[in-house]
Structures are given as structure tokens and as C-alpha cells.
Scaffold this motif. Sequence first.
Motif, mmCIF file in Angstrom:
data_model
loop_
_atom_site.group_PDB
_atom_site.id
_atom_site.type_symbol
_atom_site.label_atom_id
_atom_site.label_comp_id
_atom_site.label_asym_id
_atom_site.label_seq_id
_atom_site.Cartn_x
_atom_site.Cartn_y
_atom_site.Cartn_z
ATOM 1 N N UNK A 11 0.834 -1.203 0.000
ATOM 2 C CA UNK A 11 0.000 0.000 0.000
ATOM 3 C C UNK A 11 0.871 1.258 0.000
ATOM 4 N N UNK A 12 1.945 1.239 0.781
ATOM 5 C CA UNK A 12 2.868 2.385 0.759
ATOM 6 C C UNK A 12 3.460 2.573 -0.626
ATOM 7 N N UNK A 13 3.828 1.472 -1.277
ATOM 8 C CA UNK A 13 4.366 1.560 -2.629
ATOM 9 C C UNK A 13 3.343 2.167 -3.590
ATOM 10 N N UNK A 14 2.079 1.777 -3.449
ATOM 11 C CA UNK A 14 1.024 2.374 -4.292
ATOM 12 C C UNK A 14 0.949 3.881 -4.074
ATOM 13 N N UNK A 15 1.048 4.293 -2.816
ATOM 14 C CA UNK A 15 0.986 5.722 -2.505
ATOM 15 C C UNK A 15 2.203 6.466 -3.069
ATOM 16 N N UNK A 16 3.393 5.889 -2.904
ATOM 17 C CA UNK A 16 4.626 6.561 -3.300
ATOM 18 C C UNK A 16 4.873 6.521 -4.805
ATOM 19 N N UNK A 17 4.587 5.350 -5.420
ATOM 20 C CA UNK A 17 4.974 5.144 -6.813
ATOM 21 C C UNK A 17 3.789 5.004 -7.772
ATOM 22 N N UNK A 18 2.573 4.916 -7.233
ATOM 23 C CA UNK A 18 1.390 4.754 -8.072
ATOM 24 C C UNK A 18 1.006 3.313 -8.316
ATOM 25 N N UNK A 19 1.882 2.387 -7.975
ATOM 26 C CA UNK A 19 1.637 0.945 -8.140
ATOM 27 C C UNK A 19 2.674 0.206 -7.300
ATOM 28 N N UNK A 20 2.409 -1.063 -6.988
ATOM 29 C CA UNK A 20 3.433 -1.836 -6.275
ATOM 30 C C UNK A 20 4.709 -1.942 -7.116
ATOM 31 N N UNK A 21 5.844 -1.911 -6.446
ATOM 32 C CA UNK A 21 7.118 -1.948 -7.167
ATOM 33 C C UNK A 21 7.306 -3.245 -7.944
ATOM 34 N N UNK A 22 6.693 -4.327 -7.507
ATOM 35 C CA UNK A 22 6.772 -5.573 -8.271
ATOM 36 C C UNK A 22 6.222 -5.382 -9.674
ATOM 37 N N UNK A 27 7.363 -4.436 -15.349
ATOM 38 C CA UNK A 27 7.097 -3.631 -16.536
ATOM 39 C C UNK A 27 8.399 -3.054 -17.105
ATOM 40 N N UNK A 28 9.276 -2.541 -16.219
ATOM 41 C CA UNK A 28 10.561 -2.005 -16.674
ATOM 42 C C UNK A 28 11.395 -3.092 -17.348
ATOM 43 N N UNK A 29 11.413 -4.286 -16.747
ATOM 44 C CA UNK A 29 12.174 -5.397 -17.335
ATOM 45 C C UNK A 29 11.665 -5.715 -18.736
ATOM 46 N N UNK A 30 10.340 -5.787 -18.893
ATOM 47 C CA UNK A 30 9.758 -6.097 -20.202
ATOM 48 C C UNK A 30 10.048 -4.974 -21.203
ATOM 49 N N UNK A 31 9.860 -3.723 -20.800
ATOM 50 C CA UNK A 31 10.054 -2.584 -21.701
ATOM 51 C C UNK A 31 11.494 -2.481 -22.184
ATOM 52 N N UNK A 33 13.849 -4.907 -21.924
ATOM 53 C CA UNK A 33 14.438 -6.187 -22.317
ATOM 54 C C UNK A 33 15.560 -6.644 -21.415
ATOM 55 N N UNK A 34 15.384 -6.432 -20.100
ATOM 56 C CA UNK A 34 16.396 -6.868 -19.138
ATOM 57 C C UNK A 34 15.761 -7.840 -18.146
ATOM 58 N N UNK A 35 16.595 -8.637 -17.531
ATOM 59 C CA UNK A 35 16.129 -9.528 -16.472
ATOM 60 C C UNK A 35 15.994 -8.736 -15.168
ATOM 61 N N UNK A 36 15.434 -9.367 -14.162
ATOM 62 C CA UNK A 36 15.353 -8.726 -12.847
ATOM 63 C C UNK A 36 16.756 -8.438 -12.319
ATOM 64 N N UNK A 37 17.687 -9.355 -12.526
ATOM 65 C CA UNK A 37 19.073 -9.113 -12.116
ATOM 66 C C UNK A 37 19.681 -7.955 -12.895
#
Length: 189
Positions: A11-22, A27-31, A33-37
Motif C-alpha cells: 500500500x505504501x508503494x502504491x501511494x509513493x509510486x502509483x503501483x506496487x514496485x513488483x 514492466x521495466x524489465x519487459x520494456x 528487455x532486461x532480467x530482474x538481475x
Amino acid sequence: MDQTTTARNLELQRQWYGAPLGELCRDLCALFGVTQSGLAEILGVSPAMLSLVMRGQRARIANPDAAARLSATLHLAHEVRAGTVPPGAVAGRLDEVRANRTPGQESMGTAVSASPGAEAGDLSPDAELRFVSRLRDLLTSTAGAVDILDAADLVATRHPGLAEILRTCGAGRTDEAVALVRRLTTPGH
């Protein structure tokens, strides 16, 4: 970690970032083309720390440099989607984000000597605080405070100095940890 704490963190992540960081990080990884690492490397955090944040076991990335790189990466994603950054420029922009470090700092916050006569152990108060924050991030990315204190107890007899570092920097108050770093980095200690 209990479900209540995880729910609170999400919930804090939703407030701070607009969505959970997961969600945001996947989404960043897909956009990009990188892995989580790979994303963890861009942000300058360990894959384990990023995983904790993505699962809601931590509310935020405490390292201020890494948090700034996350913000820059999210901003870059917005620019890519808006079409203001051409596809051919994305890799270079990610390299810029990856390279963004606090001036005069190495990766763990140790001061890089800016003047030829400075002692290796001379840290500014800001550098000491950043070092303590990064050391605490490193320690708490692998264990909670109770486990860190247990580890300190296990090594205290044979390695009392290491036990003090674990207790103070891993589970103690920030001002006490900064004082310990100051004492340990003072020449002639």
C-alpha cells in the motif's frame, strides 16, 4: 514476514509510486528487455534487495542513489512510451542511469579522496551517513534485525569488533552507527 506487513508495504508503494514496485519493475524489465538481475544492476542494488522490494517485504529501496536511479528509470520508461526517446537511444540512457552515482562516492559510500593530502579514513558527515545507510541496506537485504543480532551473538566471543559492527550497523540506531564508523575510520584507531 507476515501478510499484514507485506500488505502495508504494498500500500505504501502504491501511494509513493502509483503501483506496487513488483508491477513497476516487471514492466521495466519487459520494456527495456532486461532480467530482474539486470534491472538490479542498473539500479545499483543486489538482486536479493530488489526481490524483497518487489515482493513487498520492504516498502522501498533505502539507498538514496538507488532510489534516484529507480526514479530516473521510471521517468525514462515514460519518455520511451511517449515517444520522446528514440529506440536507438534507450541503451545509452540506461547506461547513464546506471553510471549515476553521488559525486565523489564509490559504490559502498566510501569517500573518494578529492584532495591530495586527505587521509584515506577522512569521511565527511554526509559520506559517513551514506556509508552506514548502504551497509545497513546490505546487511538487512539478507537478514532481519533479530537474525543480525543472533549472528552478532554467535561471533562475539571470537570476533567482538565484528559483533559490534553487526549490532550497531545492522540493528542499531543510525546515529550510533555513524559514531562507530567515525571511530573505526579515524587514523590511529
